[in-house]
Design an enzyme around this catalytic site. Sequence first.
Site, short mmCIF file in Angstrom:
data_model
loop_
_atom_site.label_atom_id
_atom_site.label_comp_id
_atom_site.label_asym_id
_atom_site.label_seq_id
_atom_site.Cartn_x
_atom_site.Cartn_y
_atom_site.Cartn_z
N LYS A 1 43.47 -1.48 58.08
CA LYS A 1 43.20 -0.06 57.84
C LYS A 1 43.73 0.10 56.36
O LYS A 1 44.53 -0.70 55.90
CB LYS A 1 43.98 0.83 58.85
CG LYS A 1 43.52 2.43 58.66
CD LYS A 1 42.15 2.31 59.63
CE LYS A 1 41.52 3.44 60.10
NZ LYS A 1 41.13 3.61 61.34
N1 GLU Z 1 37.32 4.03 61.09
C1 GLU Z 1 36.60 3.67 62.30
C2 GLU Z 1 37.64 3.42 63.40
O1 GLU Z 1 38.74 4.09 63.30
C3 GLU Z 1 35.41 2.64 62.06
C4 GLU Z 1 36.10 1.08 61.60
C5 GLU Z 1 35.03 0.12 61.34
O2 GLU Z 1 33.81 0.31 61.78
O3 GLU Z 1 35.49 -0.95 60.86
O4 GLU Z 1 37.40 2.87 64.35
#
Ligand code: GLU
Length: 424
Positions: free
Chosen positions: A115
């Site tokens: 993240k």
């Molecule tokens: N931000 C989204 C999540 O927290 C999607 C992450 C992604 O598609 O890599 O799951």
Amino acid sequence: MNTTISKKGVEKTAVVAYMEAAIKKLREHNTTFDLDLLQAITRPKRQILVEVPLRKDDGSYTTFQGFRVQHNDARGPFKGGLRYHPNVDLEEVKTLACLMSLKTAVVNIPFGGGKGGIAVDPRELSQREVERLTRNFTNLLGENIGPDRDIPAPDVNTNAQIMAWIVDEYCQKHGQLLGVVTGKPIELGGSLGRDEATGRGAMIAAREAAREKKIDMTKAKIIFQGFGNLASFGAQIAEQEMGSTVIGVSTSRGAVYNKKGFNLVQAGAYYRDNGSLKGFPGVEWMTNEELLEQDCDILIPAALENAITAKNAKKIKAKIIVEGANDCTQTEGDKILNDRGIFVVPDILANAGGVVVSYFEWVQNLQNHYWELARVRQELERIMVQAYAQVSARAQEYHTSYRESAYIIAISRVARAMQLRGGV
Ligand code: GLU
């Protein structure tokens, strides 16, 4: 950040507390994983902290802190979103990165977890400034991202346009590797159905939960806290495909509620025009906190972390909670919900639809072969239903909550991959 105090007096995040409880349960069931290996999963592999420069439109110069935490890549490249929000900090990103490792494992797609984000309020920047900031951030991340290393995606306050700038900046140096990010515009290698995927996945989870709890979806009254990507698509799918009634939604400024429902399309248009739902006719205006405590069958918190606390968990009237937002229930709140028999579908399962279709997007980019929307929806349905059934089965087997069950499944899969690689 969502923390509790551990026995040593050290702050512990709710996610670490949930992981430790799941690890304890796994050991009680005589798993062959050694404790050191399981403990290692609670900690990120790499933490990247950068100072992102920005030349503002007025010529002034400033910098913002940028982060990328690469939590675990035993099962595949790191995967997870980038958020632009003033509250972004290393601790939050660490927690969210960890949740991504668990999320990709629970739905069994070949990714690890990561993240990132920038501690910035993009509403205070012009589009050009957001673009320059994004390009500078991409360059600072350098070789750390890539289709076979770490694949960012949209998250809070980031979108397909921002992904397009990352693609452009990255591909200038590395060639046309469109799979470096997901959640791209369709014209630039994005997948059909990625925009609606998190909302669709959450509604599939809600439907499965309602089936188990014997709630008729065509009569269900649903509240979404939020009206962003998940809630806006989720609400539409709830009403149009599942026959449910959406009786509340909210934005950061406040919430609207009407126990008989209201016109979602008009609410969406009103929000776009006014930047708030305040003044939208035919509904009651209330705070986000009040919305969570209204009568409903299914509550879907889909805003930011820590929505459910020890304080409001006592007052929630929903029968089912489907956690749309990551890390949205504090440990104490979770205990209260469990004691009160409120059924919780945990974030790592409930909001996995987005990353599942990100996986489809990445597969399409690698193959240069693009799928029709019907195929995306069908494969998402299959993966979500299967993951839900596995979490349900393990919960019965181990006599646990669905959260603990999902954590047990996810941790076992990550641990198995680490063990096969040699435990590093
Ligand atoms: N931000 C989204 C999540 O927290 C999607 C992450 C992604 O598609 O890599 O799951």
